[in-house]
Design an enzyme around this catalytic site. Sequence first.
Site, short mmCIF file in Angstrom:
data_model
loop_
_atom_site.label_atom_id
_atom_site.label_comp_id
_atom_site.label_asym_id
_atom_site.label_seq_id
_atom_site.Cartn_x
_atom_site.Cartn_y
_atom_site.Cartn_z
N PHE A 22 28.51 41.66 54.26
CA PHE A 22 27.79 40.81 53.32
C PHE A 22 26.32 41.16 53.30
O PHE A 22 25.80 41.76 54.24
CB PHE A 22 27.99 39.33 53.70
CG PHE A 22 29.41 38.89 53.57
CD1 PHE A 22 29.94 38.54 52.34
CD2 PHE A 22 30.25 38.88 54.68
CE1 PHE A 22 31.27 38.15 52.20
CE2 PHE A 22 31.58 38.51 54.56
CZ PHE A 22 32.08 38.14 53.32
N CYS A 23 25.67 40.75 52.22
CA CYS A 23 24.25 40.98 52.01
C CYS A 23 23.47 40.62 53.27
O CYS A 23 23.73 39.56 53.85
CB CYS A 23 23.78 40.14 50.83
SG CYS A 23 22.04 40.33 50.44
N PRO A 24 22.58 41.47 53.72
CA PRO A 24 22.05 42.68 53.09
C PRO A 24 22.69 43.98 53.60
O PRO A 24 22.22 45.06 53.27
CB PRO A 24 20.58 42.64 53.49
CG PRO A 24 20.62 42.09 54.88
CD PRO A 24 21.75 41.06 54.86
N GLU A 25 23.75 43.89 54.41
CA GLU A 25 24.30 45.09 55.06
C GLU A 25 24.73 46.20 54.11
O GLU A 25 24.41 47.37 54.37
CB GLU A 25 25.45 44.70 55.99
CG GLU A 25 24.99 44.00 57.25
CD GLU A 25 26.14 43.64 58.15
OE1 GLU A 25 26.33 44.35 59.16
OE2 GLU A 25 26.84 42.67 57.83
N ASP A 49 31.61 42.36 48.72
CA ASP A 49 30.63 41.29 48.51
C ASP A 49 30.21 41.26 47.04
O ASP A 49 29.64 42.23 46.54
CB ASP A 49 29.41 41.54 49.41
CG ASP A 49 28.36 40.45 49.32
OD1 ASP A 49 28.56 39.48 48.55
OD2 ASP A 49 27.34 40.57 50.01
#
Length: 86
Positions: A22-25, A49
């Site tokens: 999930f954000c920011p990965e 995501d």
Amino acid sequence: MTAVVKNEAFEVHHELDTCGLFCPEPVMMLHNKIRDMKSGEVVRVIATDPSTQRDIPKFCNFLDHPLLDQNEQDNQYVFWIRKREH
């Protein structure tokens, strides 16, 4: 691997699977992958995501990497990105 998107064929040099992240990965992983690529190479990014539909195009626009195409397949978001030429 060769991909045909919008009637244009191009070679895909790298694949980045960010499924389950999930954000920011996903964008952070994309940034690292692009940094290690040669100019003109293409990476195919697969993500789950939904925010990547917004974040990856913004990343490409901000850093001037052409987003060749994006689509949704089987609840996954797929992006084809070419590293900008220097």
